[in-house]
Scaffold this motif. Structure first.
Motif, PDB file in Angstrom:
ATOM      1  N   PRO A   6       0.775  -1.239   0.000  1.00 24.53           N
ATOM      2  CA  PRO A   6       0.000   0.000   0.000  1.00 24.53           C
ATOM      3  C   PRO A   6       0.808   1.293   0.000  1.00 24.53           C
ATOM      4  O   PRO A   6       0.228   2.369  -0.115  1.00 24.53           O
ATOM      5  N   ALA A   7       2.156   1.210   0.131  1.00 18.55           N
ATOM      6  CA  ALA A   7       2.948   2.441   0.216  1.00 18.55           C
ATOM      7  C   ALA A   7       4.337   2.245  -0.381  1.00 18.55           C
ATOM      8  O   ALA A   7       4.884   1.150  -0.383  1.00 18.55           O
ATOM      9  N   CYS A   8       4.907   3.343  -0.857  1.00 16.98           N
ATOM     10  CA  CYS A   8       6.271   3.357  -1.389  1.00 16.98           C
ATOM     11  C   CYS A   8       7.244   3.017  -0.267  1.00 16.98           C
ATOM     12  O   CYS A   8       7.137   3.547   0.847  1.00 16.98           O
ATOM     13  N   GLU A   9       8.198   2.160  -0.549  1.00 17.07           N
ATOM     14  CA  GLU A   9       9.170   1.748   0.460  1.00 17.07           C
ATOM     15  C   GLU A   9      10.221   2.820   0.742  1.00 17.07           C
ATOM     16  O   GLU A   9      10.952   2.715   1.725  1.00 17.07           O
ATOM     17  N   LYS A  10      10.273   3.864  -0.078  1.00 15.61           N
ATOM     18  CA  LYS A  10      11.260   4.925   0.146  1.00 15.61           C
ATOM     19  C   LYS A  10      10.638   6.144   0.830  1.00 15.61           C
ATOM     20  O   LYS A  10      11.161   6.622   1.823  1.00 15.61           O
ATOM     21  N   ALA A  20      -0.663   3.985  -9.760  1.00 13.86           N
ATOM     22  CA  ALA A  20       0.657   3.736 -10.343  1.00 13.86           C
ATOM     23  C   ALA A  20       1.675   3.369  -9.271  1.00 13.86           C
ATOM     24  O   ALA A  20       1.682   3.936  -8.183  1.00 13.86           O
ATOM     25  N   ALA A  21       2.514   2.401  -9.585  1.00 12.91           N
ATOM     26  CA  ALA A  21       3.629   1.988  -8.729  1.00 12.91           C
ATOM     27  C   ALA A  21       4.599   1.194  -9.586  1.00 12.91           C
ATOM     28  O   ALA A  21       4.235   0.716 -10.662  1.00 12.91           O
ATOM     29  N   GLU A  22       5.832   1.079  -9.119  1.00 16.96           N
ATOM     30  CA  GLU A  22       6.824   0.257  -9.811  1.00 16.96           C
ATOM     31  C   GLU A  22       7.339  -0.782  -8.840  1.00 16.96           C
ATOM     32  O   GLU A  22       7.487  -0.520  -7.644  1.00 16.96           O
ATOM     33  N   ILE A  23       7.615  -1.989  -9.359  1.00 17.43           N
ATOM     34  CA  ILE A  23       8.063  -3.103  -8.531  1.00 17.43           C
ATOM     35  C   ILE A  23       9.236  -3.828  -9.192  1.00 17.43           C
ATOM     36  O   ILE A  23       9.421  -3.758 -10.403  1.00 17.43           O
ATOM     37  N   THR A  29       8.255  -2.258  -3.663  1.00 19.29           N
ATOM     38  CA  THR A  29       7.303  -1.335  -4.276  1.00 19.29           C
ATOM     39  C   THR A  29       7.713   0.116  -4.047  1.00 19.29           C
ATOM     40  O   THR A  29       8.016   0.503  -2.913  1.00 19.29           O
ATOM     41  N   PHE A  30       7.685   0.898  -5.135  1.00 20.85           N
ATOM     42  CA  PHE A  30       8.059   2.309  -5.072  1.00 20.85           C
ATOM     43  C   PHE A  30       7.097   3.132  -5.914  1.00 20.85           C
ATOM     44  O   PHE A  30       6.585   2.664  -6.937  1.00 20.85           O
ATOM     45  N   ASP A  39      16.656   5.724 -10.920  1.00 23.39           N
ATOM     46  CA  ASP A  39      16.964   5.224 -12.265  1.00 23.39           C
ATOM     47  C   ASP A  39      16.331   3.858 -12.511  1.00 23.39           C
ATOM     48  O   ASP A  39      16.905   3.008 -13.185  1.00 23.39           O
ATOM     49  N   HIS A  40      15.148   3.633 -11.924  1.00 19.29           N
ATOM     50  CA  HIS A  40      14.374   2.403 -12.090  1.00 19.29           C
ATOM     51  C   HIS A  40      15.174   1.155 -11.708  1.00 19.29           C
ATOM     52  O   HIS A  40      15.061   0.106 -12.340  1.00 19.29           O
ATOM     53  N   ARG A  41      15.989   1.274 -10.641  1.00 20.65           N
ATOM     54  CA  ARG A  41      16.758   0.160 -10.069  1.00 20.65           C
ATOM     55  C   ARG A  41      16.361   0.014  -8.605  1.00 20.65           C
ATOM     56  O   ARG A  41      16.351   0.990  -7.852  1.00 20.65           O
ATOM     57  N   CYS A  42      16.057  -1.198  -8.204  1.00 20.05           N
ATOM     58  CA  CYS A  42      15.668  -1.468  -6.829  1.00 20.05           C
ATOM     59  C   CYS A  42      16.888  -1.309  -5.920  1.00 20.05           C
ATOM     60  O   CYS A  42      17.923  -1.938  -6.165  1.00 20.05           O
ATOM     61  N   PRO A  43      16.788  -0.489  -4.862  1.00 22.95           N
ATOM     62  CA  PRO A  43      17.932  -0.323  -3.962  1.00 22.95           C
ATOM     63  C   PRO A  43      18.162  -1.550  -3.073  1.00 22.95           C
ATOM     64  O   PRO A  43      19.222  -1.690  -2.487  1.00 22.95           O
ATOM     65  N   ASN A  44      17.177  -2.431  -2.993  1.00 18.57           N
ATOM     66  CA  ASN A  44      17.296  -3.621  -2.146  1.00 18.57           C
ATOM     67  C   ASN A  44      18.022  -4.767  -2.847  1.00 18.57           C
ATOM     68  O   ASN A  44      18.861  -5.427  -2.242  1.00 18.57           O
ATOM     69  N   CYS A  45      17.700  -5.007  -4.127  1.00 16.70           N
ATOM     70  CA  CYS A  45      18.278  -6.153  -4.832  1.00 16.70           C
ATOM     71  C   CYS A  45      19.037  -5.771  -6.100  1.00 16.70           C
ATOM     72  O   CYS A  45      19.682  -6.622  -6.701  1.00 16.70           O
TER      73      CYS A  45
END
Length: 59
Positions: A6-10, A20-23, A29-30, A39-45
């Motif tokens: 339900p929310a952006c992780e950042k 709208a969201a990106e995963i 989820t962001f 830059d559409h890169r996950c900071p976690n993985c």
């Protein structure tokens, strides 16, 4: 089934299931502004962030 977080992780902005969201492939989820800033890169993985499909009904 895809987890619709339900929310952006950042920034904690709402990411409703019909909004709208990106995963990444791990379902991190962001919101679109944060995803773009990263830059559409996950900071976690390090994976690619892509548009999350919208869900209009609950199953």
């Amino acid at each position: 089934m895809l987890e619709m977080k339900p929310a952006c992780e950042k920034c904690d902005a709402p990411t409703p299931k019909d909004g709208a969201a990106e995963i990444c492939s791990f379902e991190c989820t962001f919101c679109p502004p944060c995803a773009g800033a990263m830059d559409h890169r996950c900071p976690n993985c390090g994976g690619e962030l892509l548009a999350r499909p919208k869900r209009t009904i609950d199953i």
